[in-house]
Design a protein around this motif. Structure first.
Motif, PDB file in Angstrom:
ATOM      1  N   ASP A 133     -26.269   2.659 -81.514  1.00  0.00           N
ATOM      2  CA  ASP A 133     -27.003   3.155 -81.902  1.00  0.00           C
ATOM      3  C   ASP A 133     -26.366   4.869 -82.103  1.00  0.00           C
ATOM      4  O   ASP A 133     -26.902   5.540 -83.027  1.00  0.00           O
ATOM      5  N   PHE A 184     -40.291   6.633 -78.680  1.00  0.00           N
ATOM      6  CA  PHE A 184     -39.329   5.718 -78.874  1.00  0.00           C
ATOM      7  C   PHE A 184     -40.675   4.235 -79.042  1.00  0.00           C
ATOM      8  O   PHE A 184     -41.694   5.130 -78.837  1.00  0.00           O
ATOM      9  N   GLN A 188     -38.017  -0.309 -80.831  1.00  0.00           N
ATOM     10  CA  GLN A 188     -36.343   0.319 -80.450  1.00  0.00           C
ATOM     11  C   GLN A 188     -36.396  -0.382 -78.956  1.00  0.00           C
ATOM     12  O   GLN A 188     -35.962   0.019 -79.286  1.00  0.00           O
ATOM     13  N   LEU A 192     -32.904  -1.897 -77.637  1.00  0.00           N
ATOM     14  CA  LEU A 192     -31.995  -0.918 -76.540  1.00  0.00           C
ATOM     15  C   LEU A 192     -32.243  -1.371 -75.848  1.00  0.00           C
ATOM     16  O   LEU A 192     -31.417  -1.837 -74.755  1.00  0.00           O
TER      17      LEU A 192
END
Length: 238
Positions: A133, A184, A188, A192
């Motif tokens: 991203d 975050f 998320q 990640l």
């Protein structure tokens, strides 16, 4: 070159079943039938991943994990018949990277092992990105008062002492430190760091955040760096 796996398990039938399957997958397998022998084997050579049972003679799996984590961040996968959330949190809390419940399929354990090795290999070979991203690393040294993070060599230390982070702990730390003041969410973070879909499994994230805080914070209960935003997620304050 094949990956080398240490399998610590006292059930000989499970050992033979897993060993035979993984040998066909191209792994080099070293086995130990009790925790003490497992530690001895671990000290003799280098491994790419360790798979360990919890309930074993001489030395249980949790103690094995604790001893390994004193010197190494090698990926560790627990395989256990104990499947309660508390058992999983305990195992992860002492430094395991993954937890697989017996009975398991050989395809599943093979996939978990491959994923653990892939994540660990990423940290030693890829210093350009952490996710798709647009979040990227600079391959440099970050400093926050007494805390230093080497993004190139995937190490961190506090007051000159190596923090001995696991692969996931370092990736969480790197993600936060490179993006100070960014919030975050747990979803998320999971996407990640674990690179998997998030199914509201807060225990996994909570345990890793707690362990990371215990290593980098002076007072983990009142953290300076990793702040909790209740109901939202976490934020790094340098």
């Amino acid at each position: 070159m094949s990956n080398t796996l240490l399998l610590i398990e006292d059930d000989i039938q499970i050992v033979e079943m897993v060993q035979n399957y993984l040998l066909k997958e191209g792994y080099t397998i070293v086995t130990a039938l009790d925790g003490l022998d497992g530690i001895n084997q671990f000290q003799r050579q280098q491994f790419d991943v360790v798979v360990v049972d919890v309930m074993m003679p001489k030395l249980d799996g949790i103690e094995v994990i604790k001893r390994i984590r004193e010197t190494s961040s090698v990926p560790i996968i627990i395989m256990s018949a104990k499947d309660s959330d508390m058992d999983k949190v305990t195992g992860l809390g002492f430094g395991a990277d993954d937890y697989i419940v017996k009975p398991f399929s050989l395809i599943e354990i093979s996939a978990r092992i491959k994923a653990a090795i892939r994540r660990a290999t990423t940290y030693s070979s890829d210093s350009t990105s952490i996710a798709s991203d647009g979040l990227s690393t600079s391959g440099s040294l970050l400093k926050f008062d007494r805390l230093s993070i080497d993004l190139t060599n995937f190490t961190a230390w506090k007051d000159g002492a190596d923090l001995k982070l696991t692969a996931k702990e370092f990736e969480i730390l790197r993600l936060f430190a490179e993006h100070p003041n960014r919030v975050f969410t747990k979803a998320q973070l999971y996407g990640l760091v674990w690179k998997e879909d998030y199914y509201n499994d807060e225990n996994v994230i909570n345990v890793h955040i707690r362990r990371l805080r215990e290593k980098i914070e002076d007072q983990p209960s009142t953290p300076r760096y990793i702040k909790t935003l209740w109901g939202i997620g976490y934020r790094w304050e340098g």
